[in-house]
Design a protein around this motif. Structure first.
Motif, PDB file in Angstrom:
ATOM      1  N   ALA A  90       0.791  -1.148  -0.130  1.00  0.00           N
ATOM      2  CA  ALA A  90      -0.016  -0.005   0.044  1.00  0.00           C
ATOM      3  C   ALA A  90       0.993   1.160  -0.045  1.00  0.00           C
ATOM      4  O   ALA A  90       2.043   1.228   0.376  1.00  0.00           O
ATOM      5  N   ALA A  91       0.324   2.164  -0.677  1.00  0.00           N
ATOM      6  CA  ALA A  91       0.980   3.601  -0.691  1.00  0.00           C
ATOM      7  C   ALA A  91       0.933   4.306   0.613  1.00  0.00           C
ATOM      8  O   ALA A  91       0.007   5.057   0.719  1.00  0.00           O
ATOM      9  N   VAL A  92       1.693   4.064   1.516  1.00  0.00           N
ATOM     10  CA  VAL A  92       1.699   4.726   2.916  1.00  0.00           C
ATOM     11  C   VAL A  92       3.253   5.293   2.913  1.00  0.00           C
ATOM     12  O   VAL A  92       4.019   4.356   3.096  1.00  0.00           O
ATOM     13  N   SER A  93       3.476   6.446   2.944  1.00  0.00           N
ATOM     14  CA  SER A  93       4.879   6.996   2.846  1.00  0.00           C
ATOM     15  C   SER A  93       4.732   8.502   3.443  1.00  0.00           C
ATOM     16  O   SER A  93       3.648   9.228   3.625  1.00  0.00           O
ATOM     17  N   THR A  94       5.872   9.145   3.343  1.00  0.00           N
ATOM     18  CA  THR A  94       6.119  10.394   3.593  1.00  0.00           C
ATOM     19  C   THR A  94       5.653  11.111   2.384  1.00  0.00           C
ATOM     20  O   THR A  94       5.756  10.586   1.230  1.00  0.00           O
ATOM     21  N   ILE A  95       5.273  12.413   2.271  1.00  0.00           N
ATOM     22  CA  ILE A  95       4.903  13.291   1.444  1.00  0.00           C
ATOM     23  C   ILE A  95       6.092  13.529   0.458  1.00  0.00           C
ATOM     24  O   ILE A  95       6.046  13.295  -0.934  1.00  0.00           O
ATOM     25  N   HIS A  96       7.361  13.490   0.975  1.00  0.00           N
ATOM     26  CA  HIS A  96       8.702  13.534   0.057  1.00  0.00           C
ATOM     27  C   HIS A  96       9.070  12.215  -0.660  1.00  0.00           C
ATOM     28  O   HIS A  96       9.304  12.326  -1.711  1.00  0.00           O
ATOM     29  N   SER A  97       8.784  11.056   0.038  1.00  0.00           N
ATOM     30  CA  SER A  97       8.976   9.709  -0.601  1.00  0.00           C
ATOM     31  C   SER A  97       8.100   9.791  -1.775  1.00  0.00           C
ATOM     32  O   SER A  97       8.228   9.147  -2.775  1.00  0.00           O
ATOM     33  N   PHE A  98       6.553  10.031  -1.665  1.00  0.00           N
ATOM     34  CA  PHE A  98       5.567  10.099  -2.509  1.00  0.00           C
ATOM     35  C   PHE A  98       6.250  11.098  -3.733  1.00  0.00           C
ATOM     36  O   PHE A  98       6.101  10.388  -4.910  1.00  0.00           O
ATOM     37  N   CYS A  99       6.597  12.221  -3.440  1.00  0.00           N
ATOM     38  CA  CYS A  99       7.091  13.031  -4.610  1.00  0.00           C
ATOM     39  C   CYS A  99       8.540  12.506  -5.244  1.00  0.00           C
ATOM     40  O   CYS A  99       8.330  12.580  -6.449  1.00  0.00           O
ATOM     41  N   VAL A 100       9.340  11.906  -4.616  1.00  0.00           N
ATOM     42  CA  VAL A 100      10.614  11.381  -5.222  1.00  0.00           C
ATOM     43  C   VAL A 100      10.060  10.112  -6.099  1.00  0.00           C
ATOM     44  O   VAL A 100      10.317  10.009  -7.371  1.00  0.00           O
ATOM     45  N   ASP A 101       9.036   9.229  -5.711  1.00  0.00           N
ATOM     46  CA  ASP A 101       8.452   8.106  -6.529  1.00  0.00           C
ATOM     47  C   ASP A 101       7.777   8.670  -7.622  1.00  0.00           C
ATOM     48  O   ASP A 101       8.067   8.073  -8.922  1.00  0.00           O
ATOM     49  N   LEU A 102       6.998   9.678  -7.597  1.00  0.00           N
ATOM     50  CA  LEU A 102       6.368  10.415  -8.699  1.00  0.00           C
ATOM     51  C   LEU A 102       7.123  10.919  -9.639  1.00  0.00           C
ATOM     52  O   LEU A 102       7.165  10.575 -10.942  1.00  0.00           O
ATOM     53  N   LEU A 103       8.445  11.665  -9.184  1.00  0.00           N
ATOM     54  CA  LEU A 103       9.338  12.254 -10.223  1.00  0.00           C
ATOM     55  C   LEU A 103       9.774  10.977 -11.147  1.00  0.00           C
ATOM     56  O   LEU A 103      10.300  11.110 -11.899  1.00  0.00           O
ATOM     57  N   ARG A 104      10.410   9.951 -10.337  1.00  0.00           N
ATOM     58  CA  ARG A 104      11.388   8.858 -10.821  1.00  0.00           C
ATOM     59  C   ARG A 104      10.400   8.249 -12.018  1.00  0.00           C
ATOM     60  O   ARG A 104      10.955   7.708 -12.862  1.00  0.00           O
ATOM     61  N   GLU A 105       9.076   8.014 -11.552  1.00  0.00           N
ATOM     62  CA  GLU A 105       8.028   7.316 -12.570  1.00  0.00           C
ATOM     63  C   GLU A 105       7.782   8.238 -13.831  1.00  0.00           C
ATOM     64  O   GLU A 105       7.633   7.904 -14.933  1.00  0.00           O
ATOM     65  N   HIS A 106       7.803   9.594 -13.484  1.00  0.00           N
ATOM     66  CA  HIS A 106       7.802  10.417 -14.715  1.00  0.00           C
ATOM     67  C   HIS A 106       8.804  11.607 -14.868  1.00  0.00           C
ATOM     68  O   HIS A 106       8.249  12.594 -15.212  1.00  0.00           O
TER      69      HIS A 106
END
Length: 136
Positions: A90-106
Motif C-alpha cells: 500500500a502507498a503509505v509514505s512521507t509526502i517527500h517519498s511520494f514526490c520522489v517516486d512520482l518524479l522517478r516514474e515521470h
C-alpha cells in the motif's frame, strides 16, 4: 473508542479528499487508521489509497497500526484477509517519498534527470553553506 465530533467526521467523511492537521499526540494516526478500515469495510481496496504523512516515523507507525488492525479484523471477518496481504504494498509514505517516486516514474514529463538523488547529511550542509555564501 470515544471519538470527538471532528474525529468522527474525519473517519466518516466520503467523496472528498481529506487533510488532518492537529498537534502531536492528538490521535491523527489512529483516526486515519480507523478511516481506512471503515473504507475497507465498505469494499474499498487498500492498494487504491494514497496515505501520506510528514515523517518517516509517522508513516511507519501508520503501516504498523494498519497491519495490526487488519490482522485482528481478518481473524473475525475473512473479507479483511486480502487487504492484510496487500498492506505492505500500500502507498503509505512521507509526502517527500511520494514526490520522489512520482518524479522517478515521470522524470521525462517533469524534465528531471532519471538518475537524480536526494541530498542529505554533510553534502547538503556543504551546498547550503555555499549557497548562503554566494547569496551574501
Amino acid at each position: 473508542m470515544n471519538w470527538t465530533d471532528d474525529q468522527r467526521s474525519a473517519i466518516l467523511s466520503r467523496g472528498e479528499d481529506l487533510l488532518l492537521s492537529a498537534a502531536a499526540g492528538s490521535g491523527k494516526t489512529t483516526v486515519l487508521v480507523e478511516r481506512v478500515l471503515s473504507l475497507l469495510d465498505e469494499g474499498a481496496d487498500i492498494e487504491q489509497f494514497l496515505i501520506v504523512t510528514f515523517s518517516r516515523a509517522a508513516a511507519g507507525d501508520m503501516r504498523r497500526k494498519l497491519t495490526e488492525e487488519l490482522m485482528e479484523r481478518a481473524e473475525v471477518d475473512p473479507r479483511f484477509a486480502p487487504q492484510l496481504e496487500k498492506v505492505e504494498r500500500a502507498a503509505v509514505s512521507t509526502i517527500h517519498s511520494f514526490c520522489v517516486d512520482l518524479l522517478r516514474e515521470h522524470f521525462e514529463s517533469a524534465g528531471v534527470d532519471p538518475a537524480f538523488r536526494i541530498l542529505d547529511g554533510p553534502e547538503l550542509s556543504q551546498l547550503e553553506a555555499q549557497a548562503l555564501n554566494e547569496a551574501m
